[in-house]
Design an enzyme around this catalytic site. Structure first.
Site, PDB file in Angstrom:
ATOM      1  N   HIS A 226      -1.615  -2.037  19.601  1.00  0.00           N
ATOM      2  CA  HIS A 226      -0.326  -2.594  20.021  1.00  0.00           C
ATOM      3  C   HIS A 226      -0.505  -3.918  20.771  1.00  0.00           C
ATOM      4  CE1 HIS A 226       3.657  -3.519  20.927  1.00  0.00           C
ATOM      5  NE2 HIS A 226       3.251  -3.762  22.146  1.00  0.00           N
ATOM      6  N   TYR A 230       0.572  -8.900  21.060  1.00  0.00           N
ATOM      7  CA  TYR A 230       0.881  -9.911  22.083  1.00  0.00           C
ATOM      8  C   TYR A 230      -0.241 -10.927  22.205  1.00  0.00           C
ATOM      9  CZ  TYR A 230       4.651  -6.734  22.876  1.00  0.00           C
ATOM     10  OH  TYR A 230       5.742  -5.935  22.662  1.00  0.00           O
ATOM     11  N   HIS A 377       9.366  -5.549   9.394  1.00  0.00           N
ATOM     12  CA  HIS A 377       9.285  -5.901  10.820  1.00  0.00           C
ATOM     13  C   HIS A 377       8.101  -6.827  11.092  1.00  0.00           C
ATOM     14  CE1 HIS A 377       8.760  -5.467  15.155  1.00  0.00           C
ATOM     15  NE2 HIS A 377       7.567  -4.925  14.952  1.00  0.00           N
ATOM     16  N   PHE A 378       6.933  -6.463  10.578  1.00  0.00           N
ATOM     17  CA  PHE A 378       5.792  -7.273  11.026  1.00  0.00           C
ATOM     18  C   PHE A 378       5.644  -8.575  10.247  1.00  0.00           C
ATOM     19  CE2 PHE A 378       3.126  -4.030   8.638  1.00  0.00           C
ATOM     20  CZ  PHE A 378       2.554  -4.887   7.707  1.00  0.00           C
ATOM     21  N   HIS A 379       6.354  -8.695   9.129  1.00  0.00           N
ATOM     22  CA  HIS A 379       6.355 -10.020   8.510  1.00  0.00           C
ATOM     23  C   HIS A 379       7.296 -10.980   9.232  1.00  0.00           C
ATOM     24  CE1 HIS A 379       3.966  -8.156   5.348  1.00  0.00           C
ATOM     25  NE2 HIS A 379       3.571  -9.394   5.079  1.00  0.00           N
ATOM     26  N   ARG A 440       5.319   2.652   2.704  1.00  0.00           N
ATOM     27  CA  ARG A 440       4.460   1.479   2.808  1.00  0.00           C
ATOM     28  C   ARG A 440       3.050   1.846   2.338  1.00  0.00           C
ATOM     29  NH1 ARG A 440       2.693   0.593   9.147  1.00  0.00           N
ATOM     30  NH2 ARG A 440       1.407  -0.982   8.147  1.00  0.00           N
ATOM     31  N   ARG A 441       2.156   0.877   2.296  1.00  0.00           N
ATOM     32  CA  ARG A 441       0.751   1.063   1.902  1.00  0.00           C
ATOM     33  C   ARG A 441       0.643   1.823   0.580  1.00  0.00           C
ATOM     34  NH1 ARG A 441       0.519   3.727   7.047  1.00  0.00           N
ATOM     35  NH2 ARG A 441      -0.107   2.383   8.759  1.00  0.00           N
TER      36      ARG A 441
HETATM   37 FE1  HAS Z   1       6.008  -4.482  16.429  1.00  0.00          FE
HETATM   38  C1  HAS Z   1       4.857  -1.949  14.373  1.00  0.00           C
HETATM   39  C2  HAS Z   1       7.788  -2.233  18.263  1.00  0.00           C
HETATM   40  C3  HAS Z   1       6.984  -6.998  18.585  1.00  0.00           C
HETATM   41  C4  HAS Z   1       3.672  -6.585  15.022  1.00  0.00           C
HETATM   42  N1  HAS Z   1       4.565  -4.307  14.959  1.00  0.00           N
HETATM   43  C5  HAS Z   1       4.274  -3.190  14.228  1.00  0.00           C
HETATM   44  C6  HAS Z   1       3.229  -3.492  13.282  1.00  0.00           C
HETATM   45  C7  HAS Z   1       2.858  -4.797  13.496  1.00  0.00           C
HETATM   46  C8  HAS Z   1       3.725  -5.297  14.550  1.00  0.00           C
HETATM   47  C9  HAS Z   1       1.777  -5.564  12.788  1.00  0.00           C
HETATM   48  O1  HAS Z   1       7.834   0.786  18.661  1.00  0.00           O
HETATM   49  C10 HAS Z   1       2.656  -2.535  12.226  1.00  0.00           C
HETATM   50  C11 HAS Z   1       1.370  -1.905  12.621  1.00  0.00           C
HETATM   51  C12 HAS Z   1       0.915  -0.975  11.524  1.00  0.00           C
HETATM   52  O2  HAS Z   1       0.250  -1.438  10.580  1.00  0.00           O
HETATM   53  O3  HAS Z   1       1.246   0.216  11.558  1.00  0.00           O
HETATM   54  N2  HAS Z   1       7.217  -4.606  18.085  1.00  0.00           N
HETATM   55  C13 HAS Z   1       7.871  -3.569  18.645  1.00  0.00           C
HETATM   56  C14 HAS Z   1       8.680  -4.059  19.772  1.00  0.00           C
HETATM   57  C15 HAS Z   1       8.450  -5.418  19.848  1.00  0.00           C
HETATM   58  C16 HAS Z   1       7.520  -5.738  18.797  1.00  0.00           C
HETATM   59  C17 HAS Z   1       9.572  -3.251  20.664  1.00  0.00           C
HETATM   60  N3  HAS Z   1       5.462  -6.414  16.731  1.00  0.00           N
HETATM   61  C18 HAS Z   1       5.975  -7.262  17.684  1.00  0.00           C
HETATM   62  C19 HAS Z   1       5.294  -8.526  17.613  1.00  0.00           C
HETATM   63  C20 HAS Z   1       4.358  -8.412  16.611  1.00  0.00           C
HETATM   64  C21 HAS Z   1       4.479  -7.073  16.072  1.00  0.00           C
HETATM   65  C22 HAS Z   1       5.587  -9.695  18.530  1.00  0.00           C
HETATM   66  C23 HAS Z   1       3.368  -9.368  16.097  1.00  0.00           C
HETATM   67  C24 HAS Z   1       3.193 -10.580  16.540  1.00  0.00           C
HETATM   68  N4  HAS Z   1       6.295  -2.491  16.314  1.00  0.00           N
HETATM   69  C25 HAS Z   1       6.998  -1.752  17.203  1.00  0.00           C
HETATM   70  C26 HAS Z   1       6.841  -0.319  16.890  1.00  0.00           C
HETATM   71  C27 HAS Z   1       6.002  -0.245  15.781  1.00  0.00           C
HETATM   72  C28 HAS Z   1       5.674  -1.620  15.443  1.00  0.00           C
HETATM   73  C29 HAS Z   1       7.427   0.835  17.573  1.00  0.00           C
HETATM   74  C30 HAS Z   1       5.502   1.028  15.073  1.00  0.00           C
HETATM   75  C31 HAS Z   1       6.344   1.356  13.914  1.00  0.00           C
HETATM   76  C32 HAS Z   1       5.784   2.514  13.140  1.00  0.00           C
HETATM   77  O4  HAS Z   1       6.442   3.562  13.098  1.00  0.00           O
HETATM   78  O5  HAS Z   1       4.680   2.423  12.560  1.00  0.00           O
HETATM   79  C33 HAS Z   1       9.020  -6.353  20.913  1.00  0.00           C
HETATM   80  O6  HAS Z   1       7.968  -6.921  21.638  1.00  0.00           O
HETATM   81  C34 HAS Z   1       9.884  -7.440  20.331  1.00  0.00           C
HETATM   82  C35 HAS Z   1      10.480  -8.346  21.388  1.00  0.00           C
HETATM   83  C36 HAS Z   1      11.117  -9.566  20.777  1.00  0.00           C
HETATM   84  C37 HAS Z   1      12.310 -10.068  21.078  1.00  0.00           C
HETATM   85  C38 HAS Z   1      12.823 -11.304  20.397  1.00  0.00           C
HETATM   86  C39 HAS Z   1      12.906 -12.477  21.356  1.00  0.00           C
HETATM   87  C40 HAS Z   1      13.274 -13.746  20.646  1.00  0.00           C
HETATM   88  C41 HAS Z   1      12.804 -14.970  20.947  1.00  0.00           C
HETATM   89  C42 HAS Z   1      13.230 -16.185  20.157  1.00  0.00           C
HETATM   90  C43 HAS Z   1      14.404 -16.838  20.824  1.00  0.00           C
HETATM   91  C44 HAS Z   1      14.922 -18.112  20.223  1.00  0.00           C
HETATM   92  C45 HAS Z   1      15.815 -18.185  19.223  1.00  0.00           C
HETATM   93  C46 HAS Z   1      16.331 -19.520  18.819  1.00  0.00           C
HETATM   94  C47 HAS Z   1      16.321 -16.996  18.519  1.00  0.00           C
HETATM   95  C48 HAS Z   1      13.170  -9.448  22.119  1.00  0.00           C
HETATM   96  C49 HAS Z   1      11.861 -15.183  22.086  1.00  0.00           C
HETATM   97  C50 HAS Z   1      17.723 -19.384  18.262  1.00  0.00           C
HETATM   98  C51 HAS Z   1      18.604 -20.440  18.740  1.00  0.00           C
HETATM   99  C52 HAS Z   1      19.837 -20.217  19.255  1.00  0.00           C
HETATM  100  C53 HAS Z   1      20.725 -21.318  19.563  1.00  0.00           C
HETATM  101  C54 HAS Z   1      20.306 -18.825  19.547  1.00  0.00           C
HETATM  102 CU    CU Z   2       3.296  -1.711  18.819  1.00  0.00          CU
END
Ligand code: HAS
Ligand code: CU
Length: 549
Positions: A226, A230, A377-379, A440-441
Site C-alpha cells: 500500500h 504514496y 482505479h489504478f490506471h 481482473r488478472r
Molecule cells: Fe489505491 C488498490 C484505496 C490512492 C494505486 N490502488 C490499488 C492498486 C493500486 C493502487 C496499484 O482501499 C491495486 C493493487 C493490486 O494489484 O491489487 N487508493 C485507495 C485510496 C486512495 C488510493 C483510499 N491508489 C492510490 C494511489 C495509487 C493507488 C495514489 C497509485 C499511485 N486502492 C485502495 C484500495 C485498494 C486499492 C482499498 C484495494 C482494492 C482491492 O480490493 O484490491 C487515496 O489515497 C486517494 C486519495 C486521492 C484523492 C484525490 C485528490 C485529488 C487531487 C487533484 C486535485 C486537482 C484537480 C484539478 C482535480 C482524495 C489532489 C481540477 C481543477 C479544478 C478547477 C477543480
Molecule cells: Cu492500498
C-alpha cells in the site's frame, strides 16, 4: 533559475539522465505489453503472433506490472528527486561515488530480476503471491533495487545534515523537505517487503526452506504494497506543489499546509495495508476495521493537496486574466505541455481518489475486489496521476538534462491530450466492467463466461488502450528526437514557486523529524504489531512452491 545555472550540478544531471534512461526503457516494455492486454479485452488475442517473445498473457502481464509499476516509477523517482533536492539545497548532494554505486546496484538488480522475467521463469505478476514460485534471481534482483532506494535515502539524509549544519536556523527548502519525507516514508514502508524477501521468498526459492505461507507473505507484501503507492504519488505532489504553481504563472497558496500534508503521509501511509486483504481469512475483522479507519485518514492529506494545488492554479490563472467562479481554469497556460499534462493528470486523479474510497469501504470492496474495477482505479492513479505527471515533468527535465530544447511542443500537447482521452475511455470501461463482475488478472478473450452485456465496454477497453499506446509512442518519439535531433539549446528549467504563505509561517515543529518519525513507528506498531506477532508465532511454513504457468 539561479540554482540550475550552478555548474556543480552537472554530475547530478548526469545521474538523473542515467536513472531516466532506465525508467523510460522499462516504460516502453510496459506499454507494449499493455497494448496486447487491452486488445485481448476487446476479444483480439495476439499472443500467438508474438510467441517467441511472450509465452502467454500472464507472461506479458507480469512484465507489464513489474516494468510499469515497479521499475518505471522507482527509477524515475530516484533520478528526479535527487536532482530536485540538489536544486533545492542549491548544492550537489554528498558523495557522487555513493550515488553511482547505488545506481549501478539498482541497475544490476533490475537486470538480475529481468532475466527470469523475460525468460518466463517469473510469471508471478507484480504482486508475486506465493505459492506461485519464481526463479530466485527475480526475488534477489528486486531486493537489490530496494536496497538501492535505501542508499538514496541515506544520501539525502547525509546531505540534509551537512546543509543543516550550515543553516541551523533556516527552514528546510520545501522541495528538499518533501523529497526527504518521501524517501524516509518509503524506507519505513519497504521493511515489510524486505522481511518477505529475506525470510520467506529468497530462502524458499533457493530450496533452503521447504515451505512458505501465502497469508504471511501477502501480509508482509501489503505492508509495503500500500505505501508504495504514496512513494509514487508524493514525487508527483512535489511537482504539483513546488513547480506547477510557477508554471501556471502564480504562487503556491500555502507552504505550511503543504508541509503538514507531507508529514501526514509520513504518519499515515503505512498502517493501512489490510484494505488489500479484506477478503483474506486469518486476519481479524477488528484489525481490518482499524486499517479501514487509517485509510480514510490518509485520504485527508490528499484533500489538503487538492485544495492547496487548485488554489495555487487559480492564483496563476487569475494573474493571467482569468475570471469567474470556474472560467479562470481556461486561462491556465494550456499551450505548455508540461503544465497541461499535470493538470489533466489532476483531473483524472480526482476520480481515481473517489474510486479509492469505494475500494476502502469494506462492504463495497466485497463487490469490486478482484474485478477490473480495481484495474480502472489504478490506471487513474499510478497510470495517470503519476505517469502522466512524470511525462509532463520529462518535458522540461529531459531538455535540461540533455541541454537541448524539446523537439516539438505541439506533438507533446497532442500526446498528453491523447493520454487523457484514452485513459478516460479505458478506465471508465474497466470500472463499469468491474461492477458487472468481470474478473481482473484474467485472459478474458479465452473465458467461456463472457456475457453479451460486457461486449461494448470490452471494445472500449481495446480502443482506449490503443489510444494510450499511440500516445506513448508519440512520447518516446519526441524524447528520442529531443536527444538526437533537436536544433535549439534547452530553455531555462521551471523555477520553484514562491509561496503566498511562506515557510516561516509554519510552526517550527513542522521542521523537526523525531516526533513525526516516532509517531509513524507507533502507528505501524499499533496497526501491524499484534497481527504480525500472531502470524509469525503460529504459522508453519509448509506450503510448497508451484509453477502454474
Ligand atoms: Fe489505491 C488498490 C484505496 C490512492 C494505486 N490502488 C490499488 C492498486 C493500486 C493502487 C496499484 O482501499 C491495486 C493493487 C493490486 O494489484 O491489487 N487508493 C485507495 C485510496 C486512495 C488510493 C483510499 N491508489 C492510490 C494511489 C495509487 C493507488 C495514489 C497509485 C499511485 N486502492 C485502495 C484500495 C485498494 C486499492 C482499498 C484495494 C482494492 C482491492 O480490493 O484490491 C487515496 O489515497 C486517494 C486519495 C486521492 C484523492 C484525490 C485528490 C485529488 C487531487 C487533484 C486535485 C486537482 C484537480 C484539478 C482535480 C482524495 C489532489 C481540477 C481543477 C479544478 C478547477 C477543480
Ligand atoms: Cu492500498
Amino acid at each position: 533559475m539561479a540554482q540550475a545555472a550552478l555548474p556543480s550540478l552537472r554530475s547530478e544531471r548526469r545521474l538523473g539522465g542515467a536513472y531516466l534512461l532506465v525508467a523510460l526503457l522499462a516504460l516502453f516494455v510496459g506499454v507494449a505489453t499493455g497494448l496486447l492486454q487491452a486488445l485481448d479485452h476487446a476479444g483480439l488475442n495476439l499472443y500467438p503472433q508474438v510467441l517467441p517473445l511472450l509465452k502467454s498473457y500472464y507472461h506479458g502481464l507480469s512484465l507489464h506490472g513489474v516494468m510499469n509499476i515497479l521499475v518505471w516509477t522507482t527509477f524515475f523517482i530516484c533520478g528526479f528527486l535527487q536532482y530536485l533536492a540538489a536544486r533545492a539545497f542549491a548544492r550537489p548532494l554528498v558523495s557522487p561515488a555513493l550515488a553511482w554505486f547505488t545506481f549501478w546496484l539498482m541497475t544490476a538488480g533490475l537486470v538480475l530480476a529481468a532475466i527470469p522475467l523475460l525468460g518466463n521463469h517469473a510469471t508471478v505478476l507484480f504482486t508475486f503471491y506465493p505459492p506461485m514460485r519464481a526463479h530466485w534471481a527475480f526475488y534477489v534482483g528486486l531486493t537489490l533495487v530496494v536496497v538501492g532506494t535505501w542508499l538514496v535515502t541515506w544520501r539525502l539524509v547525509l546531505t540534509y545534515r551537512a546543509w543543516r549544519r550550515e543553516h541551523p536556523q533556516t527552514r528546510t527548502p520545501l522541495a528538499a523537505f518533501m523529497a526527504l519525507v518521501t524517501f524516509v516514508m518509503w524506507t519505513l514502508a519497504s521493511l515489510g517487503l524486505a522481511v518477505e524477501m529475506l525470510v520467506l521468498l529468497i530462502p524458499w526459492s533457493l530450496g533452503w526452506r521447504q515451505g512458505t505461507d501465502p497469508l504471511l507473505a501477502r501480509t508482509l507484501f501489503w505492508f509495503t504494497g500500500h505505501p508504495i503507492v504514496y512513494f509514487w504519488l508524493l514525487p508527483t505532489y512535489i511537482s504539483w506543489y513546488t513547480l506547477v504553481p510557477r508554471q501556471a504563472g502564480g504562487q503556491l497558496f500555502s507552504d505550511p499546509m503543504a508541509r503538514a500534508s507531507f508529514l501526514l503521509f509520513l504518519l499515515l501511509s503505512t498502517p493501512v495495508g489490510f484494505h488489500h486483504q479484506y477478503t483474506d481469512p486469518g486476519i481479524e475483522q477488528g484489525w481490518k476495521l482499524v486499517h479501514a479507519f487509517f485509510t480514510f485518514a490518509v485520504f485527508f492529506p490528499s484533500l489538503l493537496t487538492f485544495f492547496n494545488v487548485v488554489a495555487s492554479l487559480e492564483i496563476g490563472a487569475r494573474r493571467r486574466g482569468g475570471q469567474g467562479l470556474f472560467a479562470w481554469f481556461l486561462k491556465l497556460p494550456w499551450g505548455d505541455p508540461s503544465l497541461a499534462a499535470q493538470v489533466l493528470a489532476m483531473i483524472l486523479f480526482a476520480f481515481g481518489g473517489i474510486g479509492g474510497l469505494v475500494n476502502a469501504s469494506y462492504s463495497l470492496n466485497l463487490v469490486v475486489h478482484n474485478t477490473t474495477y480495481v484495474v480502472g482505479h489504478f490506471h487513474l492513479t499510478v497510470g495517470t496521476a503519476v505517469t502522466l505527471s512524470f511525462m509532463g515533468i520529462t518535458y522540461w527535465l529531459v531538455p535540461v538534462l540533455r541541454g537541448r530544447d524539446l523537439w516539438s511542443r505541439r506533438l507533446a500537447l497532442v500526446q498528453v491530450w491523447l493520454w487523457f482521452a484514452g485513459m478516460t475511455v479505458f478506465s471508465f470501461a474497466l470500472h463499469d466492467l468491474g461492477l458487472q463482475g468481470m474478473p481482473r488478472r484474467t485472459m478474458i478473450s479465452l473465458a467461456t463466461y463472457v456475457q453479451a452485456a460486457w461486449r461494448p465496454m470490452m471494445l472500449l477497453v481495446g480502443i482506449g488502450g490503443t489510444v494510450l499506446f499511440l500516445s506513448a509512442l508519440l512520447y518516446f518519439l519526441n524524447l528520442v528526437l529531443t536527444c538526437l535531433a533537436s536544433p535549439r539549446p534547452a530553455p531555462e528549467e521551471p523555477a520553484f514557486a514562491e509561496a503566498l504563505s511562506g515557510p516561516e509561517e509554519a510552526p517550527a515543529i513542522l521542521d523537526r523529524w523525531r516526533p513525526w518519525l516516532l509517531a509513524a513507528v507507533v502507528f505501524i506498531l499499533i496497526a501491524y504489531g499484534p497481527t504480525l506477532v500472531h502470524l509469525f508465532r503460529t504459522t508453519p511454513l509448509t506450503v510448497p512452491g508451484w509453477r502454474v504457468w
